[in-house]
Design an enzyme around this catalytic site. Structure first.
Site, PDB file in Angstrom:
ATOM      1  N   TRP A 198      11.467  -3.279   4.135  1.00 42.98           N
ATOM      2  CA  TRP A 198       9.442  -3.687   3.875  1.00 42.98           C
ATOM      3  C   TRP A 198       8.793  -2.301   3.264  1.00 42.98           C
ATOM      4  O   TRP A 198       8.207  -1.950   2.611  1.00 42.98           O
ATOM      5  CB  TRP A 198       9.037  -5.152   4.405  1.00 42.98           C
ATOM      6  CG  TRP A 198       7.763  -4.823   4.656  1.00 42.98           C
ATOM      7  CD1 TRP A 198       6.963  -6.119   3.628  1.00 42.98           C
ATOM      8  CD2 TRP A 198       6.693  -4.651   5.050  1.00 42.98           C
ATOM      9  NE1 TRP A 198       6.352  -5.768   3.604  1.00 42.98           N
ATOM     10  CE2 TRP A 198       5.026  -5.083   4.857  1.00 42.98           C
ATOM     11  CE3 TRP A 198       6.290  -3.185   6.323  1.00 42.98           C
ATOM     12  CZ2 TRP A 198       3.882  -5.064   4.906  1.00 42.98           C
ATOM     13  CZ3 TRP A 198       5.233  -3.084   6.326  1.00 42.98           C
ATOM     14  CH2 TRP A 198       3.981  -3.784   5.957  1.00 42.98           C
ATOM     15  N   HIS A 199       9.443  -1.373   4.403  1.00 42.18           N
ATOM     16  CA  HIS A 199       8.348  -0.504   4.499  1.00 42.18           C
ATOM     17  C   HIS A 199       8.884   0.432   3.085  1.00 42.18           C
ATOM     18  O   HIS A 199       7.943   1.380   3.067  1.00 42.18           O
ATOM     19  CB  HIS A 199       8.877   0.602   5.673  1.00 42.18           C
ATOM     20  CG  HIS A 199       8.072   0.008   7.129  1.00 42.18           C
ATOM     21  ND1 HIS A 199       8.492  -1.765   8.630  1.00 42.18           N
ATOM     22  CD2 HIS A 199       6.357   0.341   7.444  1.00 42.18           C
ATOM     23  CE1 HIS A 199       7.161  -1.433   8.915  1.00 42.18           C
ATOM     24  NE2 HIS A 199       6.085  -0.140   8.565  1.00 42.18           N
ATOM     25  N   GLY A 200      10.181   0.149   2.853  1.00 42.59           N
ATOM     26  CA  GLY A 200      10.180   1.315   1.357  1.00 42.59           C
ATOM     27  C   GLY A 200      11.515   2.361   2.144  1.00 42.59           C
ATOM     28  O   GLY A 200      12.155   1.611   3.192  1.00 42.59           O
TER      29      GLY A 200
END
Length: 569
Positions: free
Chosen positions: A374-376
């Site tokens: 989700w963060h990357g």
């Protein structure tokens, strides 16, 4: 983008040093306050007007202010795809997982595009999309919960389930809620609907009418101007801190030759201040966004039946002093990005766990992978996540096996020496996480290793040494010492000393409830325990398959991943 709207931001950028897009983002937070004030004054009996106002504000931010036409298209694809899945596959048990993977995959494309563009100062749609992924994946689960009988739902699920799909107007308002559009906080659809139709503000029957929250005129939304202004003031203060400190404490300050030539303690201080400066930006942004939500009324979280005091923390996303004064890793993480913590817990960790079973390795692994994904995809994120998991384990050992020495073994109340333990714990937590989060700020793996190398990998060494210490016979010795202290204090004979020691340890342990074992921000509370559980699950599956083979039944793999025997006809 509106004509000439960039001119004042470009001029101010030359004065302050921040990029025009960063200044526009701050301007959007400030503009949300008068807009939220107007939104609050839309008649309670006309929820459709509220939705139209919200949609107009959200589109203005995306297109009129930031010229994110492709961003508007991105949000449309995500929201339309999720709504279509919820509509056509509502009763399918796979629907929420299909929506989840669709949303995460769609977001991954944009995150990779941003990473390859390598322009962090430019505002793009990925921030808003990260918020939307939380909202829409929760929406899909809430719709699925609406098809299940109540006896299969927890109290949380009952409060969030969606029995009837919302209208497209309500849904669009939920998606484009402008006060939290760009940076959050995220919230569930039923919370939004309760705010739109004002059922959120129904006062329970046990509340004294004299203690009902005050409202203006005929509005049902309580007065929220004062708490909203406090949030705004706090947010602006943190932004001021960020703008002033970022001149000296930025990524370059960690990596330039001057930092490399300074002494060890100076380099550690610089690393800490770079982390603090970065956090100050998030403190400011999230506090300002929360304040505008409070002003609109969505932050309402009930009224105290005794004092009549209204709580406005429904959408709280950050507790700055909880982070800065944290004395252990769990407190540090729990006070950071609080709504993401809730999303990971209620819509990942508990959802991958079968009913009537305790979450285990699979739940922890799924939560960790989701949080990281989700963060990357910057390597720095994963360096931080992996190291933080081991830091949590080491901190848990200290809390279980060292902290009890500073508590009265009979009453579990702090001894006079406890303040020295608290000071040492605070210093260790802050110094360790200054090291841990550095790659999260730097992003690149090679530069992150350089920054770590310049401080001699101190947090990795201390964490590894701590885990080695507690894996040695020293841990058993500490436990025996605690048992003896507890036995003496409680007057327990030697034969019952182990039980007394267990009582003392359990009273001071983090794991007194299952909640303490849950991941925080996807970080495992105990990687060693998770590995043991994974191996145990694997052994059980192998033994089960072997037993089935011996009975002459071919093993088949069920949809939940377990091995089952195929019944003979």
């Amino acid at each position: 983008m509106l004509p000439y709207i960039n001119i004042p931001f470009e001029w101010l950028s030359g004065v302050i040093g921040a990029s025009p897009d960063e200044l526009k983002l701050i301007f959007s937070f400030l503009l949300s306050y008068p807009l939220a004030g107007l939104l609050k004054r839309v008649p309670d009996a006309r929820p459709e007007y509220k939705n139209l106002f919200i949609i107009g504000g959200g589109v203005f931010y995306l297109v009129g202010l930031f010229s994110l036409w492709t961003g508007l298209r991105t949000l449309f694809i995500a929201s339309a795809g999720t709504y279509a899945l919820a509509h056509y596959l509502r009763t399918s048990p796979y629907m929420p997982w299909m929506a989840f993977f669709f949303l995460m995959g769609h977001m991954a494309v944009n995150q990779l595009a941003r990473q390859f563009a390598d322009n962090p100062a430019e505002i793009d749609i990925t921030g808003a999309q990260m918020v939307l992924v939380m909202k829409l994946s929760a929406f899909a689960w809430n719709v699925a919960d609406g098809t299940l009988p109540e006896d299969q739902l927890s109290d949380f699920q009952k409060s969030r389930r969606i029995i009837k799909l919302p209208s497209l107007l309500d849904y669009a308002g939920y998606v484009l809620f402008f006060p939290s559009l760009m940076t959050g906080p995220a919230f569930d659809y039923n919370e939004y609907r309760g705010w739109v139709d004002c059922t959120m503000f129904d006062v329970p029957a046990n509340i004294d009418p004299a203690k009902k929250p005050p409202t203006r005129k005929k509005r049902r939304i309580p007065r929220s101007g004062t708490p909203a202004m406090w949030k705004l003031a706090g947010g602006l203060t943190w932004i001021w801190v960020f703008l002033n400190l970022s001149k000296w404490y930025n990524v370059d300050a960690l990596l330039n030759d001057e930092a490399g030539a300074s002494g060890f303690l100076r380099r550690v201080l610089i690393m800490h201040m770079v982390g603090f400066t970065t956090r100050a930006k998030y403190y400011g942004v999230w506090s300002m966004a929360e304040g505008s939500c409070i002003l609109a009324g969505l932050g309402y979280n009930g009224v105290d039946p005794v004092t009549g005091k209204v709580s406005w923390n429904r959408l709280q996303n950050i507790n700055p002093w909880g982070v800065e004064l944290a004395q252990n890793s769990r407190a540090y993480l729990e006070n950071w990005n609080m709504n993401t913590n809730k999303w990971l817990r209620y819509y990942i960790y508990l959802r991958v766990t079968p009913r009537n079973r305790k979450p285990g390795f699979r739940a922890s692994l799924a939560t960790f992978v989701t949080s990281a994904f989700w963060h990357g995809f910057y390597p720095g994120y994963y360096m931080t996540f992996v190291l933080a998991s081991f830091v949590q384990t080491a901190a848990k050992h200290f809390r279980r096996n060292v902290r009890p020495f500073f508590l009265d073994p009979a009453t579990q109340k702090p001894l006079p020496t406890k303040k020295y333990y608290d000071i040492a714990s605070w210093f260790a937590t802050q110094a360790t996480f200054s090291f841990v989060v550095a790659p999260f700020v730097i992003l690149r793996a090679d530069l992150s290793f350089l920054a770590w190398q310049r401080v001699y990998f101190y947090a990795i060494i201390t964490t590894g040494a701590s885990m080695a210490f507690f894996a040695s016979p020293a841990k058993t010795h500490l436990k025996k010492m605690l048992d003896k202290r507890a036995a003496r204090a409680l007057g327990v004979p030697g034969a019952s000393r182990d039980a007394a020691g267990k009582m003392a340890r359990s009273a001071s342990s983090d794991s007194i409830s299952s909640r303490a074992q849950e991941p925080v921000l996807g970080l495992s509370a105990d990687p060693g325990r998770d590995i043991d559980e994974a191996l145990q699950e694997l052994r059980e599956e192998v033994e089960k398959a072997r037993a089935e083979m011996e009975k002459g039944k071919a093993p088949v793999v069920s949809r939940n991943g377990s091995v089952e025997g195929k019944k003979e006809s």
